[in-house]
Enzyme design. Structure first.
Site, mmCIF file in Angstrom:
data_model
loop_
_atom_site.group_PDB
_atom_site.id
_atom_site.type_symbol
_atom_site.label_atom_id
_atom_site.label_comp_id
_atom_site.label_asym_id
_atom_site.label_seq_id
_atom_site.Cartn_x
_atom_site.Cartn_y
_atom_site.Cartn_z
ATOM 1 N N CYS A 161 -18.686 -0.997 -17.503
ATOM 2 C CA CYS A 161 -18.692 -0.808 -16.487
ATOM 3 C C CYS A 161 -19.802 -1.758 -15.667
ATOM 4 O O CYS A 161 -20.718 -1.427 -15.770
ATOM 5 C CB CYS A 161 -18.668 0.666 -15.680
ATOM 6 N N CYS A 164 -16.345 2.734 -19.663
ATOM 7 C CA CYS A 164 -17.787 2.939 -19.038
ATOM 8 C C CYS A 164 -19.033 1.741 -19.867
ATOM 9 O O CYS A 164 -20.119 1.143 -19.501
ATOM 10 C CB CYS A 164 -18.726 4.626 -19.794
ATOM 11 N N CYS A 214 -25.074 5.342 -13.027
ATOM 12 C CA CYS A 214 -23.861 5.953 -12.414
ATOM 13 C C CYS A 214 -24.299 7.237 -12.907
ATOM 14 O O CYS A 214 -24.431 7.576 -14.429
ATOM 15 C CB CYS A 214 -22.119 5.844 -13.292
ATOM 16 N N GLU A 231 0.589 -1.279 0.131
ATOM 17 C CA GLU A 231 0.059 0.063 -0.080
ATOM 18 C C GLU A 231 0.861 1.376 0.127
ATOM 19 O O GLU A 231 0.023 2.117 -0.647
ATOM 20 C CB GLU A 231 -0.897 -0.044 1.568
#
Length: 380
Positions: free
Chosen positions: A204, A201, A210, A40
């Site tokens: 997605c 998109c 969205c 991370e």
């Protein structure tokens, strides 16, 4: 914000993750708190493809907290060289030492205790506990911010109010079960589908609901701060070379390349020339300039090489050190310095040893960089 809307993310992302999620990244294999922590931190402002080889080498050398805590700062930064944002590497080592001293060598289980360690913020602490232990903690890295800002149409440039809103959404959307999978899923969606440029998109799993897609403003979110004009800076580095070694000095802890080793640096050619004439009484030759890009500015580096005859001079060990040009560096080097050493300097050493065409090896003319004509430059 409805419960239905926030619940949609886990409902849609978990099945998508089973089919399309990334599962073979090295830190996903045996995701201990330590391995998740290292990954991370490395992934902060750095692409996955760049991080993978660095993570693999770092874990091989420092397999646990104790190994990292006991390492010299130079060794840690040597493995970090080229990854950038070097405070991350210094903070990792400092945090590891605190964990050994205060937590018996194990990363703490408490969110608050993790947050108290150097270099661990709210999102990193949440990721450690969510990904390694499956505990319900939200994260808000760049990928997650982008997904949430677009899905819920969160407007506004980065500011306290905008960040608070995104954290509220991140907390609300994190499910009670399968937290580790959800956390990886929303990060993966942002990294591979809901990308900053040219988002996909059409594939997605969140597209049907969205808000940004419905309003035709996907490209506008998340909003960014207005950027200042990109600056160009210049600096001069003097590589003092003798007996197959180069003289390096440790840079201050603060500032660019903090704590790394580099040649003496000067603001202009006059200052550099004054320094080498005062200390060595001989002239230097120029190598081609190198441009290195940082987040907010470009740096034009003007390299000079000062070839000294005879045996190596003694230097103060704590401030300056000689390093063999052809040997792997055991200290942290800025990426452009490493390239210059591996190219211009190592090329000269190889040419001298193998071709024997003069003390400077194979030579070519350096391109003009203004001012008086330069001496010939080493190839490579």
């Amino acid at each position: 914000m409805s419960t239905t809307a926030t619940g949609l993310l886990a409902e849609r992302l978990l099945p998508w993750f089973e089919l399309h999620g990334r599962r073979r990244l090295p830190w996903q294999q045996h995701p201990t708190p330590y391995r998740v922590w290292i990954s991370e931190v490395m992934l902060q402002q750095t692409q996955v493809e760049t991080v993978v080889p660095y993570f693999t080498r770092f874990i091989a050398r420092f397999p646990d907290v104790a190994a990292l805590a006991g390492a010299a700062a130079d060794e840690v930064l040597a493995l970090w060289s080229g990854l950038g944002y070097y405070a991350r590497g210094r903070n990792l080592r400092e945090a590891a030492q605190i964990v050994v001293a205060r937590h018996r060598g194990r990363l703490p289980d408490s969110f608050e205790d993790l947050l108290a360690l150097p270099g661990i913020g709210r999102s990193t602490a949440g990721a450690i506990l969510a990904l390694a232990k499956g505990e319900r903690h939200a994260i808000l890295d760049g990928n997650v911010k982008r997904v949430l800002a677009r899905f819920f149409v969160v407007r506004g440039a980065p500011a306290a109010a905008t960040t608070a809103r995104l954290w509220q959404l991140a907390e609300a959307c994190t499910p009670q079960a399968r937290v580790a999978e959800y956390t990886q899923a929303i990060m993966d969606l942002g990294a591979t589908v809901c990308t900053p440029a040219q988002p996909r998109c059409a594939v997605c799993p969140l597209a049907a609901d969205c808000g940004a897609l419905a309003a035709g403003i996907v490209a506008e979110l998340p909003q960014r701060r207005a950027r200042a004009p990109r600056r160009l800076k210049r600096t001069h580095l003097v590589f003092v070379v003798q007996d197959g070694r180069v003289l390096l000095e440790r840079r201050p802890a603060r500032g660019i390349w903090g704590g790394l080793w580099a040649p003496p640096e000067f603001a202009d050619a006059a200052a550099a020339r004054s320094w080498w004439q005062e200390h060595f009484g001989v002239d230097a030759r120029g190598l081609p300039a190198l441009r290195h890009s940082f987040t907010h500015f470009d740096l034009d580096i003007e390299p000079w090489v000062l070839d000294l005859p005879g045996e190596c001079l003694r230097v103060a060990e704590d401030a300056m050190q000689w390093h063999a040009i052809r040997a792997p560096m055991a200290v942290g080097l800025p990426a452009p310095v490493a390239r210059l050493i591996a190219g211009g300097l190592a090329g000269a050493v190889i040419a001298t040893e193998e071709v024997g065409n003069g003390k400077d090896g194979a030579v070519r003319s350096a391109r003009p960089r203004g001012g008086r004509p330069r001496a010939r430059a080493v190839s490579g």
